[in-house]
Design a protein around this motif. Sequence first.
Motif, PDB file in Angstrom:
ATOM      1  N   ASP A 105      42.140 -25.466  28.107  1.00 25.17           N
ATOM      2  CA  ASP A 105      43.486 -25.408  27.613  1.00 25.17           C
ATOM      3  C   ASP A 105      44.033 -23.884  27.875  1.00 25.17           C
ATOM      4  O   ASP A 105      45.224 -24.093  28.254  1.00 25.17           O
ATOM      5  CB  ASP A 105      43.065 -25.097  26.024  1.00 25.17           C
ATOM      6  CG  ASP A 105      42.683 -26.612  25.400  1.00 25.17           C
ATOM      7  OD1 ASP A 105      43.111 -27.547  25.910  1.00 25.17           O
ATOM      8  OD2 ASP A 105      41.886 -26.457  24.153  1.00 25.17           O
ATOM      9  N   CYS A 108      45.615 -24.785  31.434  1.00 20.99           N
ATOM     10  CA  CYS A 108      47.220 -25.463  31.166  1.00 20.99           C
ATOM     11  C   CYS A 108      48.199 -24.511  30.547  1.00 20.99           C
ATOM     12  O   CYS A 108      49.235 -24.440  30.949  1.00 20.99           O
ATOM     13  CB  CYS A 108      46.796 -26.573  30.368  1.00 20.99           C
ATOM     14  SG  CYS A 108      45.622 -27.711  31.152  1.00 20.99           S
ATOM     15  N   GLU A 109      47.814 -23.706  29.560  1.00 17.71           N
ATOM     16  CA  GLU A 109      48.725 -22.762  28.969  1.00 17.71           C
ATOM     17  C   GLU A 109      49.311 -21.786  30.174  1.00 17.71           C
ATOM     18  O   GLU A 109      50.633 -21.472  29.976  1.00 17.71           O
ATOM     19  CB  GLU A 109      48.283 -22.124  27.822  1.00 17.71           C
ATOM     20  CG  GLU A 109      47.785 -22.923  26.575  1.00 17.71           C
ATOM     21  CD  GLU A 109      47.015 -22.043  25.551  1.00 17.71           C
ATOM     22  OE1 GLU A 109      46.997 -20.823  25.887  1.00 17.71           O
ATOM     23  OE2 GLU A 109      46.663 -22.664  24.549  1.00 17.71           O
ATOM     24  N   ARG A 113      55.008 -25.131  33.104  1.00 21.18           N
ATOM     25  CA  ARG A 113      55.282 -26.554  33.369  1.00 21.18           C
ATOM     26  C   ARG A 113      54.540 -27.452  33.964  1.00 21.18           C
ATOM     27  O   ARG A 113      54.523 -28.648  33.780  1.00 21.18           O
ATOM     28  CB  ARG A 113      56.697 -26.302  34.009  1.00 21.18           C
ATOM     29  CG  ARG A 113      56.735 -25.966  35.554  1.00 21.18           C
ATOM     30  CD  ARG A 113      57.807 -25.825  36.273  1.00 21.18           C
ATOM     31  NE  ARG A 113      57.684 -25.047  37.346  1.00 21.18           N
ATOM     32  CZ  ARG A 113      58.951 -25.067  38.463  1.00 21.18           C
ATOM     33  NH1 ARG A 113      60.256 -25.724  37.810  1.00 21.18           N
ATOM     34  NH2 ARG A 113      58.630 -24.572  39.570  1.00 21.18           N
ATOM     35  N   ASP A 114      53.521 -26.883  34.681  1.00 23.71           N
ATOM     36  CA  ASP A 114      52.637 -27.624  35.372  1.00 23.71           C
ATOM     37  C   ASP A 114      51.272 -27.766  34.489  1.00 23.71           C
ATOM     38  O   ASP A 114      50.518 -28.417  34.874  1.00 23.71           O
ATOM     39  CB  ASP A 114      52.048 -27.146  36.716  1.00 23.71           C
ATOM     40  CG  ASP A 114      52.945 -27.458  37.762  1.00 23.71           C
ATOM     41  OD1 ASP A 114      53.522 -28.720  37.756  1.00 23.71           O
ATOM     42  OD2 ASP A 114      53.253 -26.610  38.870  1.00 23.71           O
ATOM     43  N   GLY A 115      51.033 -27.127  33.542  1.00 24.95           N
ATOM     44  CA  GLY A 115      49.846 -27.343  32.228  1.00 24.95           C
ATOM     45  C   GLY A 115      49.445 -28.644  31.955  1.00 24.95           C
ATOM     46  O   GLY A 115      48.625 -29.177  32.074  1.00 24.95           O
ATOM     47  N   ARG A 116      50.818 -29.510  31.728  1.00 24.16           N
ATOM     48  CA  ARG A 116      50.723 -30.805  31.227  1.00 24.16           C
ATOM     49  C   ARG A 116      50.094 -31.496  32.390  1.00 24.16           C
ATOM     50  O   ARG A 116      49.203 -32.496  32.511  1.00 24.16           O
ATOM     51  CB  ARG A 116      52.131 -31.311  30.836  1.00 24.16           C
ATOM     52  CG  ARG A 116      51.978 -32.873  30.362  1.00 24.16           C
ATOM     53  CD  ARG A 116      53.274 -33.215  30.006  1.00 24.16           C
ATOM     54  NE  ARG A 116      54.459 -33.158  30.950  1.00 24.16           N
ATOM     55  CZ  ARG A 116      54.443 -34.140  32.207  1.00 24.16           C
ATOM     56  NH1 ARG A 116      53.630 -35.148  32.370  1.00 24.16           N
ATOM     57  NH2 ARG A 116      55.250 -33.948  32.982  1.00 24.16           N
ATOM     58  N   ARG A 117      50.484 -31.393  33.691  1.00 24.51           N
ATOM     59  CA  ARG A 117      50.216 -32.162  34.890  1.00 24.51           C
ATOM     60  C   ARG A 117      48.660 -32.051  35.079  1.00 24.51           C
ATOM     61  O   ARG A 117      48.038 -32.657  35.433  1.00 24.51           O
ATOM     62  CB  ARG A 117      51.023 -31.881  35.925  1.00 24.51           C
ATOM     63  CG  ARG A 117      52.554 -32.550  35.998  1.00 24.51           C
ATOM     64  CD  ARG A 117      53.260 -32.206  37.190  1.00 24.51           C
ATOM     65  NE  ARG A 117      54.618 -32.665  37.026  1.00 24.51           N
ATOM     66  CZ  ARG A 117      55.633 -31.880  36.779  1.00 24.51           C
ATOM     67  NH1 ARG A 117      55.417 -30.896  36.392  1.00 24.51           N
ATOM     68  NH2 ARG A 117      56.859 -32.323  36.597  1.00 24.51           N
ATOM     69  N   TRP A 118      48.252 -30.562  35.008  1.00 23.82           N
ATOM     70  CA  TRP A 118      46.918 -30.330  35.279  1.00 23.82           C
ATOM     71  C   TRP A 118      46.089 -30.994  34.342  1.00 23.82           C
ATOM     72  O   TRP A 118      44.819 -31.596  34.710  1.00 23.82           O
ATOM     73  CB  TRP A 118      46.829 -28.843  35.299  1.00 23.82           C
ATOM     74  CG  TRP A 118      45.408 -28.230  35.596  1.00 23.82           C
ATOM     75  CD1 TRP A 118      44.165 -27.908  34.833  1.00 23.82           C
ATOM     76  CD2 TRP A 118      45.041 -27.998  37.134  1.00 23.82           C
ATOM     77  NE1 TRP A 118      43.039 -27.473  35.609  1.00 23.82           N
ATOM     78  CE2 TRP A 118      43.779 -27.500  37.047  1.00 23.82           C
ATOM     79  CE3 TRP A 118      45.683 -27.825  38.115  1.00 23.82           C
ATOM     80  CZ2 TRP A 118      43.032 -26.948  37.978  1.00 23.82           C
ATOM     81  CZ3 TRP A 118      45.185 -27.322  39.321  1.00 23.82           C
ATOM     82  CH2 TRP A 118      43.810 -27.105  39.392  1.00 23.82           C
ATOM     83  N   ARG A 119      46.406 -30.910  33.060  1.00 24.06           N
ATOM     84  CA  ARG A 119      45.610 -31.680  32.001  1.00 24.06           C
ATOM     85  C   ARG A 119      45.637 -33.329  32.105  1.00 24.06           C
ATOM     86  O   ARG A 119      44.535 -33.837  32.253  1.00 24.06           O
ATOM     87  CB  ARG A 119      46.331 -31.434  30.591  1.00 24.06           C
ATOM     88  CG  ARG A 119      45.608 -31.894  29.701  1.00 24.06           C
ATOM     89  CD  ARG A 119      45.870 -31.566  28.115  1.00 24.06           C
ATOM     90  NE  ARG A 119      46.441 -30.092  27.932  1.00 24.06           N
ATOM     91  CZ  ARG A 119      45.500 -29.530  27.454  1.00 24.06           C
ATOM     92  NH1 ARG A 119      44.242 -29.911  27.318  1.00 24.06           N
ATOM     93  NH2 ARG A 119      45.866 -28.220  27.389  1.00 24.06           N
ATOM     94  N   GLU A 120      46.553 -33.742  32.857  1.00 27.24           N
ATOM     95  CA  GLU A 120      46.869 -35.024  33.165  1.00 27.24           C
ATOM     96  C   GLU A 120      45.916 -35.536  34.310  1.00 27.24           C
ATOM     97  O   GLU A 120      45.205 -36.515  34.380  1.00 27.24           O
ATOM     98  CB  GLU A 120      48.417 -35.472  33.452  1.00 27.24           C
ATOM     99  CG  GLU A 120      48.308 -37.059  34.029  1.00 27.24           C
ATOM    100  CD  GLU A 120      49.943 -37.213  34.276  1.00 27.24           C
ATOM    101  OE1 GLU A 120      50.098 -38.183  35.235  1.00 27.24           O
ATOM    102  OE2 GLU A 120      50.599 -36.531  34.317  1.00 27.24           O
ATOM    103  N   HIS A 121      45.720 -34.653  35.343  1.00 30.12           N
ATOM    104  CA  HIS A 121      45.127 -34.865  36.421  1.00 30.12           C
ATOM    105  C   HIS A 121      43.765 -34.793  36.662  1.00 30.12           C
ATOM    106  O   HIS A 121      42.997 -35.039  36.995  1.00 30.12           O
ATOM    107  CB  HIS A 121      46.067 -34.456  37.851  1.00 30.12           C
ATOM    108  CG  HIS A 121      47.120 -35.182  37.986  1.00 30.12           C
ATOM    109  ND1 HIS A 121      47.487 -36.488  38.216  1.00 30.12           N
ATOM    110  CD2 HIS A 121      48.595 -34.586  38.102  1.00 30.12           C
ATOM    111  CE1 HIS A 121      48.681 -36.756  38.491  1.00 30.12           C
ATOM    112  NE2 HIS A 121      49.449 -35.448  38.218  1.00 30.12           N
TER     113      HIS A 121
END
Length: 480
Positions: A105, A108-109, A113-121
């Motif tokens: 968490d 990602c924070e 803007r890439d935090g969501r992508r890091w969590r996704e990938h």
Amino acid sequence: MSGAEVAVVGSGPNGLAAAVVLARAGVRVEVFEAAAEFGGGMRSKPLFDDRVVHDICSFGHAMAPASRFFREFDLEARGVRLLQPEAGYAHPLDRGAGIAYRSLDRTCERLGRDGRRWREHVGPLVERSREIVDLLLGDQRHFGHAGTALRLPAEIFKFGLAAEHLFTGQEARGMIAGVAAHATGRLPSLPAGGVVAMLAPLAHSTGWTLPRGGSQRIADALVADLLAHGGKLHANTPITDLRELNKYKVVLLNTAPRGLLDLAGALLPSRYRRTLEKVRYGPAAAKVDFLVTEPIPWAEPEVRVAGTVHVGGTMAEIFASETDIARGKQSARPFVLVSDPMVVDPTRGLPGKRPVLGYCHVPNGDPADVTGTVRRQIERFAPGFSDTIIESRCTTAPQLEAYNPNYVGGDISSGAVSVKQMIARPALRMNPYATPLGGVYLCSGGVTPGPGVHGMGGFHAAASILRREFGIREVPGLHP
């Protein structure tokens, strides 16, 4: 079982792991080590001050707490503390930095803007990190975790050949490039994708750990267990000809493929010998050890909480420099792996005296002293670093090979990490650990599943020996 004997040549992580498994199964085991100390790539010792401990080869251990062998061996229960820094690794840039915190968490924070992508990938891989490690450190002949096995090729492709398109910001892109560079070869590539799929999520699960007191603590725990189960060890005992070990039922070589050629070339069938002669060795490492007065003064303060720091700039810079080096060209700004272990382990030094190391990638066999190159790369992201240096020492690629012959030309992977050489490592055989010579086996990083301090090459080789040579089908328990 009193007459059954195995000689293990080399006391690196795989050699010691195999010896432990065999001894626990009741087999008489003797380990022969050319050096004065046991441990191979896990050795630690003072270099400049008797009270400051430097890791001579490996320093950060992402796979030690994650691999099946070490999970069952349970280093922590044996008094080996695997310390988790606040951040497993960091990637400084000319402006800002990417930080892989233990907390997904928090990571990602910070990535915005890439935090969501890091969590996704990366997030889904964190949840399945143990299964991924088991698959990638398997013997490539037996597969479990069917669901993960089916999804893993797509993840390897994504992080390998599509890595440049996953993120938009330089921080996340740099973080992926830094982990990919652990493959030590041309980038982007499929092998690098496998490295990222395994190592990146471990930063958020079992951690990129540093053993308290140095990597030697891992070797010492393996040696202690081997002795407790009747094994014998011989230091300062180089083996130069396989025929020196004729009295043993089985010989297990913790050597690079070239080591088998040196020991038994004339005895090998011509076809297998030609295959080993064609094994390609990859880019080398050159290492610089520093004795410094204070923590590395990273321009981005958060980098200071990381146990491992990837120095090399943007993804584009790292991909370009790693590819140049793989082609035999020197790089003015190479990728450098940096660690200040006292970030998490105050026992490693003294007030005003700290160990810092930097591994620089160079062409195979390159004899250059890279002290200035490594210092400038660190200084680029940590202004004032040079002013903290008390002493330094470079170990060039040829000197690394002299220190450990498994590192051919300074290749600490004991063979290039390429698609071909990961499938056929070192040769395409039903059993990669067995050789055409009866009773002779291989277990180094030059054999499946490849390099790293994970012990799985030794574990798989030992399981094969127990089954084929002694009729023992169940691997013994490894718990203390």
